[in-house]
Write a protein that holds these residues in place. Structure first.
Motif, short mmCIF file in Angstrom:
data_model
loop_
_atom_site.label_atom_id
_atom_site.label_comp_id
_atom_site.label_asym_id
_atom_site.label_seq_id
_atom_site.Cartn_x
_atom_site.Cartn_y
_atom_site.Cartn_z
N GLN A 1 0.69 -1.02 -0.17
CA GLN A 1 -0.07 0.19 -0.61
C GLN A 1 0.83 1.37 -0.08
N GLN A 2 1.76 1.54 0.76
CA GLN A 2 2.84 2.75 0.46
C GLN A 2 3.48 2.57 -0.41
N VAL A 3 4.03 1.66 -1.13
CA VAL A 3 4.36 1.22 -3.19
C VAL A 3 3.69 2.23 -3.58
N LEU A 4 2.37 1.43 -4.07
CA LEU A 4 1.22 1.54 -4.57
C LEU A 4 0.60 3.75 -4.34
N GLY A 5 0.83 3.80 -2.97
CA GLY A 5 0.56 5.52 -2.97
C GLY A 5 1.43 6.17 -3.00
N ARG A 6 2.41 6.15 -3.63
CA ARG A 6 3.65 6.37 -4.05
C ARG A 6 3.84 6.92 -5.67
N LEU A 7 3.54 5.67 -6.01
CA LEU A 7 3.74 5.70 -7.01
C LEU A 7 2.43 6.72 -7.82
N ALA B 1 1.19 8.86 -6.78
CA ALA B 1 1.94 10.58 -6.15
C ALA B 1 2.66 11.29 -7.31
N LEU B 2 2.82 9.90 -8.22
CA LEU B 2 4.22 11.06 -9.11
C LEU B 2 3.27 11.71 -9.74
N PRO B 3 4.52 12.20 -10.31
CA PRO B 3 3.47 13.53 -11.62
C PRO B 3 4.05 12.61 -13.44
N GLY B 4 2.34 13.00 -13.58
CA GLY B 4 1.69 12.18 -14.74
C GLY B 4 1.55 11.03 -14.75
N VAL B 5 1.11 10.52 -13.42
CA VAL B 5 0.96 8.58 -13.23
C VAL B 5 -0.78 8.87 -13.36
N GLU B 6 -1.08 8.44 -14.07
CA GLU B 6 -3.16 8.10 -14.28
C GLU B 6 -3.61 7.21 -12.63
N GLY B 7 -2.92 5.73 -12.61
CA GLY B 7 -3.28 5.29 -12.08
C GLY B 7 -2.13 3.86 -11.38
N ALA B 8 -1.54 2.75 -10.90
CA ALA B 8 -1.66 2.21 -9.83
C ALA B 8 -1.83 1.24 -9.27
N ALA B 9 -1.72 0.33 -9.42
CA ALA B 9 -2.23 -1.20 -8.91
C ALA B 9 -1.26 -2.64 -9.00
N ASP C 1 -8.64 -1.49 -8.06
CA ASP C 1 -8.54 -0.40 -9.72
C ASP C 1 -7.58 -1.46 -10.23
N PHE C 2 -6.84 -2.62 -9.73
CA PHE C 2 -6.63 -2.99 -10.94
C PHE C 2 -7.41 -3.69 -12.45
N PHE C 3 -8.48 -3.48 -12.94
CA PHE C 3 -9.18 -3.43 -13.83
C PHE C 3 -8.89 -1.85 -14.29
N THR C 4 -9.07 -1.04 -14.69
CA THR C 4 -9.23 0.24 -14.78
C THR C 4 -7.50 0.82 -14.89
N THR C 5 -6.71 0.45 -14.37
CA THR C 5 -5.30 0.80 -14.56
C THR C 5 -5.15 -0.47 -15.74
#
Length: 836
Positions: free
Chosen positions: A501-507, A509-517, A551-555
């Motif tokens: 959860q920490q890794v996904l949260g930081r990913l 928050a990166l600029p240019g990222v629309e989603g992470a799963a 959010d795997f399917f959306t990503t």
């Protein structure tokens, strides 16, 4: 000897009088011979070079198979390996290897290394040696032995700067110290992806371990034992084990495969197809030059007749013709050597990195760039090809030149007349060129069609702007030694989920990222059935399970056709839910609506109870099929919430699920976020290794490298061959027009118009082309079946490909005939009759 020297001087003078013809002939031969030598160098380095192991002919691979489940090659299980080793009597040695990943956080950035656990007998079985230090000793293969490691040469040079002083040092792998005892010699390349080797203790083996088929098993046959005898013995042993362990071994058998066949069997067809294609190209070049020499010889009929009258024997005139063609062959061979050197460099440069590299469980022979080159064997091959080419070029012109028509040739009109034997021979040669070029064009057309279908395949998800991070959590940070197994799994799950959860949260928050799963990956489960159905007695088709975040399917861009995705409410303690894909719904419950129904699935294996764990789920969604392998149909897949993972799994399953993949959807080029994504992971844990980080599109394009390489080469050979064939069509038509100049003049003086003359010439070319196309189609129908294993969703006898190629050949051949036909209409009847 004097006659040979005289023929040689005469031939050299004749070739120097026609520098254009000589240059064209030498260039054509050089291209054909050089291409043949280059492809042969690759084939030799791969197929014909002896395996670098001790007594390689006695080495075999023992692989499991299950025809009922369409599995024809599978790694073996640890318990089965133990029983085979104990019960077989026809092997000197038997050893096993197992893939693993280990974390290294010393000497630089944290890194996930690919390794192999091998039994101590693996090195002596293959005759492996250490470049520095030593290899494993028998006692190091036992449980409780001091941990040791052997490095591969590439890892030693890359990570340790080839320092011999590393022997004896302690290397922390997954938090455990391993003493470096040696560096494997660089000539050991059975597992080209492995970076280090660890001993594999198989002292205590439970029956449950029969379910995990993960071992690559090698054995050495005793002297004088045949493959058939070994196979018969393994059939008896596998039948016995199937009766003793029906839950794990029923339907499974063992294949005894020679190591060479197992290593090169999957690439042999491709390379032999290329070698055959370049052989056909050389044959067309020889036929083309033979037709040129034949046309040149037709204009020298008077000369041959005079020589015959003066006493020249038949063999003497054949010898002169062969001297000329042999000299052309030698000159073409010299030029071919230069072409071969250039072509080898081009091949090495354009060759995909995974042309013959290993797969996850099943290695292939590793091919190094420095092994492809022009050595004495390749040079000898090219010399033989050059001499054979010279013989092929000169034999037909020589035979016809040795039988001149003395009466006709000595008449004045013979200078403008035609010889039926020459015309027939020319037509046969050109027809053969067209037929062979059509065969190559059909083959390349099938390969191009297959490649286009493969590259345009609907994956079922949006692979663009998607970045994948493959992470393996270090065991030493998550393994627990205290408490019950369930308590250990609770703590492991909590630690793992907190990290994720920490890794996904930081990913995110990166600029240019629309989603992470994230997903724990795909692994094979047991069976599945709807509640109310009887449990299948035997597996129909093993399911594949994914544990995914909400959010795997959306990503990923995988559409949900019906139902809903996972939500924050789908956690441990809430009702268990699942999403199935189309392939699973159709294969298991065709015609039934499974949405909101309950299914029982064997998604995990309980090693303690020695059975598949049966869990009931409510199907809350139906997802579209997503392909994980380009050449395989979508697999029957069960998606489960990451937050509802079982907490009573066996240790091996727990370790497996410490590996997961994070996927990041970006707005732009995902490669621009590689460094930032790495830093996001290391901000959570500076010692966390990243196995791989790459755009998903690159990962998907990698399997296309091989078909793209082979398709380009085959297409290039086919294009050159077709060009040579068209030159032959043009040449024989021009020759016919020149020889029929008098006839055309008479026809035009009697009232024939230009259209009639054009039609007459084109009709002649059309007859020749259609006959050649018929021969080529028949040959293609017989030979393209060898391409079956290389094609994707294309049949070897695909009618559309055959039709397009045939129409193209006829159209272009008629275009080649049109220029001489057009020239024939410009013949002045008065000039033609006066010339006669």
């Amino acid at each position: 000897m004097s006659a040979v020297l005289e023929d040689l001087r005469y031939t050299i003078r004749g070739l120097l009088k026609n520098p254009g013809l000589t240059g064209l002939a030498v260039l054509s031969l050089a291209l054909g011979i050089g291409a043949s030598g280059a492809v042969f160098s690759v084939v030799r380095a791969t197929l014909f070079r002896p395996l670098p192991y001790e007594d390689p002919d006695r080495l075999v691979v023992l692989a499991e198979r299950n025809p009922r489940q369409q599995i024809f090659w599978s790694p073996g299980s640890a318990a089965n390996f133990h029983d085979w080793k104990e019960q077989s009597r026809l092997y000197d040695k038997m050893a096993a290897a197992f893939d693993l990943g280990v974390s290294l956080a010393q000497r630089g950035e944290p890194e996930r290394l690919r390794g192999k656990r091998v039994t101590a007998g693996f090195s002596p079985l293959l005759g492996a040696r250490a470049a520095v230090g030593r290899l494993f000793q028998p006692q190091e293969d036992q449980s409780g032995a001091k941990p040791v490691v052997v490095l591969t040469d590439p890892l030693w040079r890359r990570r340790f700067s080839a320092d011999p002083g590393v022997i004896g040092e302690s290397l922390m792998l997954d938090g455990t110290g391993h003493t470096i005892v040696g560096v494997l010699a660089p000539d050991f390349r059975l597992f080209p992806r492995a970076e280090l080797f660890l001993p594999n203790p198989f002292e205590s083996l439970s029956p449950a371990e029969r379910q995990y088929r993960l071992l690559y098993i090698l054995a050495r046959l005793k002297p004088a034992v045949t493959i058939e005898q070994a196979q018969a013995e393994m059939d008896v042993i596998s039948d016995r084990l199937a009766r003793e362990y029906p839950d794990s071994n029923r339907g499974w058998a063992v294949s005894v495969i020679p190591l060479r066949e197992d290593l090169i069997g999957r690439i042999e067809t491709r390379l032999l197809v290329l070698l055959g294609a370049v052989g056909f190209l050389l044959l067309i070049a020889c036929a083309n030059l033979s037709s040129l020499l034949l046309a040149r010889g037709a204009s020298r009929q008077r000369e041959f007749a005079i020589r015959a009258v003066l006493g020249a024997g038949r063999f003497r005139m054949i010898g002169q013709s062969l001297t000329e063609s042999a000299l052309l062959g030698v000159m073409g061979g010299v030029g071919g050597l230069l072409v071969c050197q250039w072509a080898v460099r081009l091949l090495v440069f354009s060759m995909p990195g995974n042309l013959v590299s290993g797969t996850f469980f099943r290695p292939q022979v590793s091919l190094q760039a420095n092994e492809i080159g022009v050595d004495w064997v390749v040079l000898g091959f090219m010399v033989l090809v050059s001499l054979a080419s010279g013989l092929v070029i000169g034999i037909i012109p020589g035979l016809l030149a040795s039988r001149p028509d003395l009466n006709g040739a000595l008449k004045d009109s013979a200078r403008t007349g035609t010889n039926r034997g020459h015309r027939r021979a020319l037509s046969l040669l050109v027809a053969g060129e067209i037929a062979v070029s059509l065969l190559l064009l059909v083959g390349s057309g099938l390969m191009i069609n297959s490649f286009l279908r493969l590259s345009r395949l609907d994956l079922g998800f949006d692979a663009e702007n998607l970045l994948a991070l493959h992470l393996g959590l270090p065991l030493h940070k998550y393994a627990e030694e205290t408490g019950t197994e369930e308590d250990q799994m609770v703590r492991i799950t909590a630690q793992r989920d907190g990290f994720l959860q920490q890794v996904l949260g930081r990913l995110r928050a990166l600029p240019g990222v629309e989603g992470a799963a994230a997903t724990s990956g795909t692994y094979r489960g047991g069976d599945a059935w709807l509640d109310g159905e009887a449990k299948p007695e035997e597996g129909r088709q093993r399911i594949y399970a994914h544990y995914v975040t909400s959010d795997f399917f959306t990503t990923m861009g995988i559409p949900l056709k019906r139902g809903r995705s996972f939500t924050a409410r789908d956690v441990e303690g809430s009702p268990r839910v699942a999403i199935v894909n189309d392939a699973m719904a159709k294969r298991y419950w065709a015609g039934q609506d499974v949405l909101h129904r309950r299914i029982t699935a064997q998604a995990t294996f309980d090693a303690v109870a020695n059975r598949w764990a049966e869990t009931s789920f409510e199907v809350v969604g139906l997802a579209a099929d997503a392909r994980t392998h380009l050449r395989m149909d979508p697999l029957p897949t069960l998606y489960l919430p990451y937050s509802q993972q079982e907490r009573t799994m066996a240790e091996m399953d727990a370790r497996f699920r410490l590996n997961f993949t994070s996927v990041v959807r970006t707005r732009g080029d995902p490669t621009m976020l590689v460094s930032a994504a790495q830093q996001a992971v290391w901000q959570v844990d500076p010692e966390q290794p990243i196995s791989r980080i790459e755009p998903v599109r690159e990962w998907l394009d990698r399997p296309l490298e091989q078909p793209r390489f082979y398709t380009r080469l085959l297409s290039a050979f086919a294009a050159v061959a077709f060009g040579l064939a068209l030159v032959g069509v043009y040449g024989v038509t021009s020759y016919s027009v020149a020889k029929r100049r008098h006839e055309i003049g008479i026809r035009m003086s009697l009232g024939a118009d230009k259209t009639m003359v054009e039609r007459m010439i084109l009709k002649q070319g059309l007859k020749l082309t259609l006959a050649a196309v018929g021969i080529g189609v028949a040959a293609a129908l017989g030979l393209t079946r060898f391409l079956g294993s290389l094609l994707f969703e294309v049949q070897p006898h695909d009618p559309l490909t055959f039709l397009i190629v045939c129409l193209a050949v006829v159209a272009v051949a008629l275009a080649a005939c049109y220029i001489p036909a057009r020239r024939a209409t410009k013949v002045d009847p008065l000039v033609a009759l006066r010339y006669a």
